[in-house]
Design a protein around this motif. Structure first.
Motif, PDB file in Angstrom:
ATOM      1  N   VAL A  61      31.198  25.160  41.333  1.00  0.00           N
ATOM      2  CA  VAL A  61      32.190  26.031  41.961  1.00  0.00           C
ATOM      3  C   VAL A  61      32.044  27.442  41.403  1.00  0.00           C
ATOM      4  O   VAL A  61      32.013  27.625  40.181  1.00  0.00           O
ATOM      5  N   GLU A  62      31.967  28.425  42.286  1.00  0.00           N
ATOM      6  CA  GLU A  62      31.955  29.829  41.878  1.00  0.00           C
ATOM      7  C   GLU A  62      33.406  30.250  41.632  1.00  0.00           C
ATOM      8  O   GLU A  62      34.209  30.311  42.567  1.00  0.00           O
ATOM      9  N   VAL A  63      33.744  30.531  40.381  1.00  0.00           N
ATOM     10  CA  VAL A  63      35.131  30.824  40.027  1.00  0.00           C
ATOM     11  C   VAL A  63      35.621  32.114  40.686  1.00  0.00           C
ATOM     12  O   VAL A  63      36.788  32.218  41.062  1.00  0.00           O
ATOM     13  N   ASP A  64      34.742  33.091  40.878  1.00  0.00           N
ATOM     14  CA  ASP A  64      35.150  34.329  41.549  1.00  0.00           C
ATOM     15  C   ASP A  64      35.572  34.099  42.998  1.00  0.00           C
ATOM     16  O   ASP A  64      36.146  34.985  43.626  1.00  0.00           O
ATOM     17  N   SER A  65      35.284  32.916  43.525  1.00  0.00           N
ATOM     18  CA  SER A  65      35.643  32.637  44.919  1.00  0.00           C
ATOM     19  C   SER A  65      37.066  32.102  45.065  1.00  0.00           C
ATOM     20  O   SER A  65      37.508  31.838  46.181  1.00  0.00           O
ATOM     21  N   PHE A  66      37.796  31.944  43.967  1.00  0.00           N
ATOM     22  CA  PHE A  66      39.162  31.421  44.053  1.00  0.00           C
ATOM     23  C   PHE A  66      40.049  32.382  44.844  1.00  0.00           C
ATOM     24  O   PHE A  66      40.077  33.576  44.578  1.00  0.00           O
ATOM     25  N   GLU A  67      40.783  31.825  45.799  1.00  0.00           N
ATOM     26  CA  GLU A  67      41.748  32.591  46.592  1.00  0.00           C
ATOM     27  C   GLU A  67      43.088  31.872  46.548  1.00  0.00           C
ATOM     28  O   GLU A  67      43.143  30.655  46.744  1.00  0.00           O
ATOM     29  N   VAL A  68      44.155  32.613  46.297  1.00  0.00           N
ATOM     30  CA  VAL A  68      45.500  32.037  46.295  1.00  0.00           C
ATOM     31  C   VAL A  68      45.932  31.880  47.744  1.00  0.00           C
ATOM     32  O   VAL A  68      46.109  32.863  48.461  1.00  0.00           O
ATOM     33  N   ARG A  69      46.085  30.640  48.190  1.00  0.00           N
ATOM     34  CA  ARG A  69      46.431  30.360  49.586  1.00  0.00           C
ATOM     35  C   ARG A  69      47.932  30.210  49.803  1.00  0.00           C
ATOM     36  O   ARG A  69      48.445  30.595  50.842  1.00  0.00           O
ATOM     37  N   GLU A  70      48.623  29.609  48.839  1.00  0.00           N
ATOM     38  CA  GLU A  70      50.059  29.380  48.984  1.00  0.00           C
ATOM     39  C   GLU A  70      50.744  29.539  47.644  1.00  0.00           C
ATOM     40  O   GLU A  70      50.133  29.313  46.601  1.00  0.00           O
ATOM     41  N   GLY A  71      52.003  29.898  47.701  1.00  0.00           N
ATOM     42  CA  GLY A  71      52.838  29.942  46.513  1.00  0.00           C
ATOM     43  C   GLY A  71      54.242  29.522  46.899  1.00  0.00           C
ATOM     44  O   GLY A  71      54.876  30.175  47.725  1.00  0.00           O
ATOM     45  N   THR A  72      54.704  28.417  46.357  1.00  0.00           N
ATOM     46  CA  THR A  72      56.042  27.935  46.688  1.00  0.00           C
ATOM     47  C   THR A  72      56.915  27.964  45.444  1.00  0.00           C
ATOM     48  O   THR A  72      56.424  27.978  44.318  1.00  0.00           O
ATOM     49  N   GLY A  73      58.216  27.946  45.676  1.00  0.00           N
ATOM     50  CA  GLY A  73      59.156  28.026  44.567  1.00  0.00           C
ATOM     51  C   GLY A  73      59.275  29.468  44.108  1.00  0.00           C
ATOM     52  O   GLY A  73      58.894  30.402  44.801  1.00  0.00           O
ATOM     53  N   GLY A  74      59.786  29.645  42.943  1.00  0.00           N
ATOM     54  CA  GLY A  74      59.930  30.992  42.414  1.00  0.00           C
ATOM     55  C   GLY A  74      61.185  31.673  42.922  1.00  0.00           C
ATOM     56  O   GLY A  74      61.842  31.208  43.848  1.00  0.00           O
ATOM     57  N   VAL A  75      61.507  32.790  42.308  1.00  0.00           N
ATOM     58  CA  VAL A  75      62.707  33.543  42.654  1.00  0.00           C
ATOM     59  C   VAL A  75      62.532  34.276  43.977  1.00  0.00           C
ATOM     60  O   VAL A  75      63.457  34.393  44.765  1.00  0.00           O
ATOM     61  N   LYS A  76      61.316  34.770  44.224  1.00  0.00           N
ATOM     62  CA  LYS A  76      61.050  35.506  45.462  1.00  0.00           C
ATOM     63  C   LYS A  76      59.731  35.027  46.053  1.00  0.00           C
ATOM     64  O   LYS A  76      58.900  34.449  45.350  1.00  0.00           O
ATOM     65  N   PRO A  77      59.522  35.257  47.341  1.00  0.00           N
ATOM     66  CA  PRO A  77      58.268  34.835  47.973  1.00  0.00           C
ATOM     67  C   PRO A  77      57.057  35.535  47.350  1.00  0.00           C
ATOM     68  O   PRO A  77      57.156  36.651  46.843  1.00  0.00           O
ATOM     69  N   LEU A  78      55.927  34.866  47.403  1.00  0.00           N
ATOM     70  CA  LEU A  78      54.672  35.409  46.894  1.00  0.00           C
ATOM     71  C   LEU A  78      54.164  36.486  47.848  1.00  0.00           C
ATOM     72  O   LEU A  78      54.049  36.255  49.049  1.00  0.00           O
ATOM     73  N   THR A  79      53.858  37.674  47.315  1.00  0.00           N
ATOM     74  CA  THR A  79      53.362  38.776  48.142  1.00  0.00           C
ATOM     75  C   THR A  79      51.841  38.876  48.033  1.00  0.00           C
ATOM     76  O   THR A  79      51.221  38.264  47.155  1.00  0.00           O
ATOM     77  N   ASP A  80      51.238  39.689  48.902  1.00  0.00           N
ATOM     78  CA  ASP A  80      49.797  39.933  48.813  1.00  0.00           C
ATOM     79  C   ASP A  80      49.440  40.568  47.471  1.00  0.00           C
ATOM     80  O   ASP A  80      48.402  40.262  46.885  1.00  0.00           O
TER      81      ASP A  80
END
Length: 136
Positions: A61-80
């Motif tokens: 796996v190329e680690v630089d290829s990691f992309e954040v697809r979803e983020g749930t929970g937390g105090v506020k929604p995940l932004t770009d």
């Protein structure tokens, strides 16, 4: 789907490789549970359903290829902006991709039946290798 004997090359064109994270501790309320997808990876499988022990799996796996697809929970929604910051943190402060650009898995044994395989192997992250098992 029945497993067939053969050699298979897998990657982003044939499936998804995702990492699921969870939150614990003091930051659990503020942080997010993340779905991170590797967009550049390669998997080589040699499959022998009649004799699973003669099968093998290798993943890189190329680690630089990691992309954040979803983020749930937390105090506020995940932004770009949050996604970009998380990716930068993973690259620079957690996995140090300039020194350790890949994560690898090499099977050491395959067992079970075609309906319930167990793959044991060596998982290497940041130059440290530890045993890992995958069941499915």
């Amino acid at each position: 789907m029945a497993l067939r004997e053969g050699v298979y090359q897998l990657g982003p064109q044939s499936g998804r490789l995702r990492v699921l994270t969870g939150r614990t501790g003091v930051g659990a309320r503020a942080g997010h549970d993340l779905v991170i997808e590797a967009t550049s990876w390669d998997c080589h499988v040699t499959m022998n359903p009649a004799e699973p022990a003669r099968s093998s799996v290798t993943v890189e796996v190329e680690v630089d290829s990691f992309e954040v697809r979803e983020g749930t929970g937390g105090v506020k929604p995940l932004t770009d902006s949050d996604r970009s910051e998380i990716k930068r943190t993973i690259r620079e402060k957690i996995l140090h991709t300039s020194r350790h650009p890949t994560i690898t898995f090499q099977s050491t044994s395959v067992g079970g039946s075609p309906e319930a395989l167990t793959v044991d192997g060596d998982l290497t992250i940041m130059g440290v290798t530890r045993p890992a098992a995958v069941q499915g």
